[in-house]
Design an enzyme around this catalytic site. Structure first.
Site, mmCIF file in Angstrom:
data_model
loop_
_atom_site.group_PDB
_atom_site.id
_atom_site.type_symbol
_atom_site.label_atom_id
_atom_site.label_comp_id
_atom_site.label_asym_id
_atom_site.label_seq_id
_atom_site.Cartn_x
_atom_site.Cartn_y
_atom_site.Cartn_z
ATOM 1 N N ASN A 74 53.236 40.169 40.454
ATOM 2 C CA ASN A 74 54.153 40.774 41.411
ATOM 3 C C ASN A 74 54.574 39.692 42.398
ATOM 4 O O ASN A 74 53.791 39.296 43.253
ATOM 5 C CB ASN A 74 53.413 41.923 42.125
ATOM 6 C CG ASN A 74 54.217 42.527 43.254
ATOM 7 O OD1 ASN A 74 55.411 42.249 43.409
ATOM 8 N ND2 ASN A 74 53.568 43.358 44.064
ATOM 9 N N LYS A 118 56.738 39.950 44.686
ATOM 10 C CA LYS A 118 57.146 40.516 45.978
ATOM 11 C C LYS A 118 58.470 39.863 46.412
ATOM 12 O O LYS A 118 59.315 39.600 45.576
ATOM 13 C CB LYS A 118 56.030 40.338 47.006
ATOM 14 C CG LYS A 118 54.684 40.855 46.468
ATOM 15 C CD LYS A 118 53.614 40.919 47.495
ATOM 16 C CE LYS A 118 52.331 41.454 46.845
ATOM 17 N NZ LYS A 118 51.255 41.647 47.785
ATOM 18 N N HIS A 122 53.591 50.734 45.289
ATOM 19 C CA HIS A 122 52.776 49.647 45.852
ATOM 20 C C HIS A 122 52.502 49.965 47.327
ATOM 21 O O HIS A 122 53.351 50.543 48.010
ATOM 22 C CB HIS A 122 53.533 48.322 45.717
ATOM 23 C CG HIS A 122 52.686 47.147 46.084
ATOM 24 N ND1 HIS A 122 52.444 46.779 47.383
ATOM 25 C CD2 HIS A 122 51.993 46.277 45.308
ATOM 26 C CE1 HIS A 122 51.638 45.725 47.396
ATOM 27 N NE2 HIS A 122 51.349 45.398 46.143
ATOM 28 N N GLU A 162 52.647 48.277 49.875
ATOM 29 C CA GLU A 162 53.649 47.757 50.821
ATOM 30 C C GLU A 162 54.870 48.675 50.875
ATOM 31 O O GLU A 162 55.531 48.780 51.907
ATOM 32 C CB GLU A 162 54.032 46.315 50.434
ATOM 33 C CG GLU A 162 52.896 45.360 50.780
ATOM 34 C CD GLU A 162 52.785 44.147 49.892
ATOM 35 O OE1 GLU A 162 53.759 43.798 49.203
ATOM 36 O OE2 GLU A 162 51.696 43.527 49.888
ATOM 37 N N GLU A 195 44.521 49.218 43.922
ATOM 38 C CA GLU A 195 44.651 48.092 44.844
ATOM 39 C C GLU A 195 44.187 48.508 46.237
ATOM 40 O O GLU A 195 44.951 49.111 46.994
ATOM 41 C CB GLU A 195 46.108 47.649 44.939
ATOM 42 C CG GLU A 195 46.706 47.179 43.634
ATOM 43 C CD GLU A 195 47.870 46.238 43.882
ATOM 44 O OE1 GLU A 195 47.792 45.097 43.435
ATOM 45 O OE2 GLU A 195 48.835 46.642 44.547
ATOM 46 N N GLY A 215 46.233 40.236 49.489
ATOM 47 C CA GLY A 215 46.631 39.050 50.249
ATOM 48 C C GLY A 215 45.605 38.580 51.258
ATOM 49 O O GLY A 215 45.893 37.711 52.082
ATOM 50 N N SER A 223 43.836 40.194 45.710
ATOM 51 C CA SER A 223 43.174 38.888 45.771
ATOM 52 C C SER A 223 42.539 38.450 44.460
ATOM 53 O O SER A 223 41.497 37.798 44.453
ATOM 54 C CB SER A 223 42.148 38.864 46.916
ATOM 55 O OG SER A 223 42.801 39.010 48.165
HETATM 56 P P1 PGA Z 1 47.493 39.647 46.055
HETATM 57 O O1 PGA Z 1 48.480 40.889 45.929
HETATM 58 O O2 PGA Z 1 47.089 39.263 44.655
HETATM 59 O O3 PGA Z 1 48.309 38.573 46.715
HETATM 60 O O4 PGA Z 1 46.331 40.074 46.857
HETATM 61 C C1 PGA Z 1 48.254 41.894 44.986
HETATM 62 C C2 PGA Z 1 49.354 42.917 45.057
HETATM 63 O O5 PGA Z 1 49.816 43.239 46.156
HETATM 64 O O6 PGA Z 1 49.788 43.454 44.013
#
Ligand code: PGA
Length: 255
Positions: free
Chosen positions: A8, A10, A91, A93, A161, A167, A206
């Site tokens: 992803n 983003k 997601h 976000e 997640e 992140g 992560s």
């Molecule tokens: P990350 O994000 O691997 O940077 O922690 C995962 C995600 O948001 O799908």
């Protein structure tokens, strides 16, 4: 069934990032897993072209309607038209910064499935919810309300997640991941019957080359959803190479 490793990007990536797509595509066929990359919408068609059909490309969101007066939105049919084969939905976000409810996520996922896309439906608790011991209640509720009833292993995967792991460089323990994935598996079987038995449950938050082997070997982990570590082809491929075998017998492919 082969594990699914989904990237992803983003809101990262302009034309230059297509070099990473080419690098991924050159190796994607040698992997034991299915590889999927979800770049920003502006790169979709060019990523499809750069991949030469050797790497599945997906979107990061879609609208629940087929078309209409929805400025800034993209329909599932538009994603398909751009060459996408999959879409990430719900997601955290999107839930957090765009106020998406599980009902909206379910409608989006239905639209994606009807358009022929593999839908990756995301669920996960916040840190406060985990500290309050509410993580299973939250995830169970999101799952029940976000998954369309006609979801099956061919058109859907669930991504667990934990919001606090995204992140942040922090991950749950392997025991916590196994416990939550087992809980999600039970929920899938209850909600979807036999279709819930084989659906892939991805872990996200992560994931990096250094922890991919142990996370991907954890019970009921059917792949990973990778953010930051998917931006560089070498890191993303290192994660994909952590998958060494099939997680089940029948392999649905990202169509
Ligand atoms: P990350 O994000 O691997 O940077 O922690 C995962 C995600 O948001 O799908």
């Amino acid at each position: 069934m082969r594990a699914l490793i989904a990237g992803n990007w983003k809101m990262h990536g302009t034309s230059q990032a297509l070099d990473e797509v080419r690098k991924l595509a050159a190796k994607a066929q040698d992997l034991a897993c299915e590889l999927l990359l979800c770049p920003p919408a502006t790169l979709l068609e060019r990523a499809v072209a750069a991949s030469g059909g050797r790497l599945a490309i997906g979107g990061q969101d879609c609208h629940w309607e087929r078309a209409g007066a929805f400025t800034g939105d993209i329909s599932a049919a538009m994603l398909v038209d751009a060459g996408a084969r999959a879409v990430i939905l719900g997601h955290s976000e999107r839930r957090q910064f765009h106020g998406e409810s599980s009902t909206q996520v379910q409608n989006k996922a239905r639209a994606g499935q009807e358009a022929g896309l593999m839908t990756i439906v995301c669920v996960g608790e916040s840190e406060a919810e985990r500290q309050a011991g509410q993580e299973k209640a939250v995830v169970g509720e999101q799952l029940a309300a976000s998954l369309p009833p006609l979801s099956d292993p061919q058109n859907c995967a669930v991504a667990y997640e934990p919001v606090w792991a995204i992140g942040s460089g922090r991950t749950p323990t392997l025991e916590e991941i196994a416990a939550m994935h087992g809980f999600i598996r039970e929920g899938l079987c209850r909600l979807l019957g036999p279709a819930g038995e084989a659906m892939r449950i991805l872990y996200g938050g992560s994931v990096k080359p250094a922890n991919a082997v142990e996370i991907l070997a954890t019970a009921e982990v059917g792949g990973a959803l990778v953010g930051g570590a998917s931006l560089k082809a070498d890191d993303f491929l290192a994660i994909a190479r952590a998958v060494t075998g099939k997680i089940n017998q029948d392999a649905p492919t990202v169509r």
